[in-house]
Write an enzyme that holds these catalytic residues in place. Structure first.
Site, short mmCIF file in Angstrom:
data_model
loop_
_atom_site.label_atom_id
_atom_site.label_comp_id
_atom_site.label_asym_id
_atom_site.label_seq_id
_atom_site.Cartn_x
_atom_site.Cartn_y
_atom_site.Cartn_z
N PRO A 10 0.79 -1.23 0.00
CA PRO A 10 0.00 0.00 0.00
C PRO A 10 0.83 1.28 0.00
O PRO A 10 1.85 1.37 0.69
CB PRO A 10 -0.85 -0.10 1.28
CG PRO A 10 -0.16 -1.11 2.12
CD PRO A 10 0.51 -2.07 1.17
N ARG A 18 5.34 10.72 -2.73
CA ARG A 18 4.93 10.51 -1.36
C ARG A 18 6.08 10.83 -0.40
O ARG A 18 7.15 10.21 -0.50
CB ARG A 18 4.53 9.04 -1.20
CG ARG A 18 4.33 8.58 0.20
CD ARG A 18 4.32 7.06 0.28
NE ARG A 18 3.94 6.63 1.61
CZ ARG A 18 4.13 5.43 2.11
NH1 ARG A 18 4.68 4.50 1.36
NH2 ARG A 18 3.77 5.14 3.33
N TYR A 23 11.01 8.86 1.55
CA TYR A 23 11.05 7.79 0.56
C TYR A 23 11.80 8.14 -0.73
O TYR A 23 11.89 7.31 -1.64
CB TYR A 23 9.62 7.34 0.24
CG TYR A 23 8.89 6.79 1.45
CD1 TYR A 23 9.30 5.59 2.03
CD2 TYR A 23 7.82 7.47 2.02
CE1 TYR A 23 8.66 5.08 3.15
CE2 TYR A 23 7.16 6.96 3.15
CZ TYR A 23 7.58 5.77 3.70
OH TYR A 23 6.94 5.27 4.80
N ASN A 72 8.00 -5.39 -0.45
CA ASN A 72 7.83 -4.28 0.49
C ASN A 72 6.35 -4.23 0.84
O ASN A 72 5.54 -3.73 0.06
CB ASN A 72 8.28 -2.95 -0.13
CG ASN A 72 8.20 -1.81 0.87
OD1 ASN A 72 7.55 -1.95 1.92
ND2 ASN A 72 8.83 -0.70 0.58
N ALA A 75 2.70 -0.66 5.15
CA ALA A 75 2.19 -0.69 6.53
C ALA A 75 1.62 -2.06 6.91
O ALA A 75 1.50 -2.36 8.11
CB ALA A 75 1.13 0.39 6.71
N HIS A 98 12.41 -2.51 3.10
CA HIS A 98 11.82 -1.21 3.45
C HIS A 98 12.75 -0.11 2.98
O HIS A 98 13.97 -0.20 3.17
CB HIS A 98 11.60 -1.10 4.96
CG HIS A 98 10.67 -2.17 5.45
ND1 HIS A 98 9.32 -2.13 5.22
CD2 HIS A 98 10.92 -3.33 6.09
CE1 HIS A 98 8.77 -3.23 5.71
NE2 HIS A 98 9.72 -3.97 6.24
N ARG A 105 11.99 5.21 13.26
CA ARG A 105 10.73 5.94 13.13
C ARG A 105 9.81 5.64 14.31
O ARG A 105 10.30 5.36 15.40
CB ARG A 105 10.12 5.61 11.77
CG ARG A 105 11.06 5.96 10.61
CD ARG A 105 10.47 5.61 9.27
NE ARG A 105 9.28 6.43 8.99
CZ ARG A 105 8.43 6.18 8.00
NH1 ARG A 105 8.63 5.15 7.20
NH2 ARG A 105 7.40 6.98 7.82
C1 DQA Z 1 7.82 1.16 4.40
C2 DQA Z 1 7.80 1.37 5.91
C3 DQA Z 1 6.40 1.16 6.46
O1 DQA Z 1 6.40 1.38 7.86
C4 DQA Z 1 5.45 2.16 5.83
O2 DQA Z 1 4.14 1.94 6.30
C5 DQA Z 1 5.50 2.13 4.35
C6 DQA Z 1 6.79 2.02 3.69
C7 DQA Z 1 9.20 1.51 3.79
O3 DQA Z 1 9.43 1.10 2.66
O4 DQA Z 1 10.01 2.20 4.42
O5 DQA Z 1 4.47 2.26 3.67
O6 DQA Z 1 7.56 -0.21 4.13
#
Ligand code: DQA
Length: 140
Positions: A10, A18, A23, A72, A75, A98, A105
């Site tokens: 997601p 985003r 990211y 990946n 969440a 990730h 975080r």
């Molecule tokens: C994520 C880290 C997750 O906690 C977050 O909800 C994401 C992206 C990352 O790639 O750093 O959607 O998976």
């Protein structure tokens, strides 16, 4: 030729726009273009879904035919027993990736239902982590 599935969960369709401070600026399309040049000896298949059940269906669909999966789960990492069960049900090795360092975080990002069933885990290296996961899986 080795076949590797890149599976994004997601909100990862919005990569590049985003929260770029977390990211980065590269979209998945940008990364796929670079990766297909870098890994010209690998067939890279990409899927993304914002829907947990669809991710499970994709794992079932590809988990018996590909040589590895770079996953990946976004969440869902922190919430989904169903995704962990799907990974346990398929033979393809899964590397959990990730983009951000989830341990730097919020507290709720520190727990992963996926890590115990993944072959390995990469985090905090940006999209470079996807390259490293492909590199690992293609040589398995
Ligand atoms: C994520 C880290 C997750 O906690 C977050 O909800 C994401 C992206 C990352 O790639 O750093 O959607 O998976």
């Amino acid at each position: 030729m080795k076949k590797i599935l890149i599976l994004n969960g997601p909100n990862l369709n919005l990569l590049g726009t985003r929260e770029p401070e977390v990211y980065g600026n590269l979209s998945i399309a940008d990364w796929l273009k670079l990766a297909s040049e870098r890994f010209s000896d690998v067939e890279l298949i990409h899927h993304q879904s914002n829907v947990e059940g669809e991710l499970i269906n994709i794992l079932h669909q590809y988990g018996f035919e590909v040589d590895g999966i770079v996953f990946n789960p976004g969440a869902y990492t922190h919430t989904s027993i169903a995704l962990a069960d799907a990974i346990k049900a398929i033979p393809a090795p899964v590397v959990e990736v990730h983009i951000s360092n989830v341990h730097q975080r919020e507290e709720f990002r520190r727990h992963s239902f996926i890590s115990p069933v993944a072959k390995g885990v990469i985090g905090g290296l940006g999209l470079r982590g996807y390259d490293l996961a492909v590199e690992y899986l293609k040589d398995l």
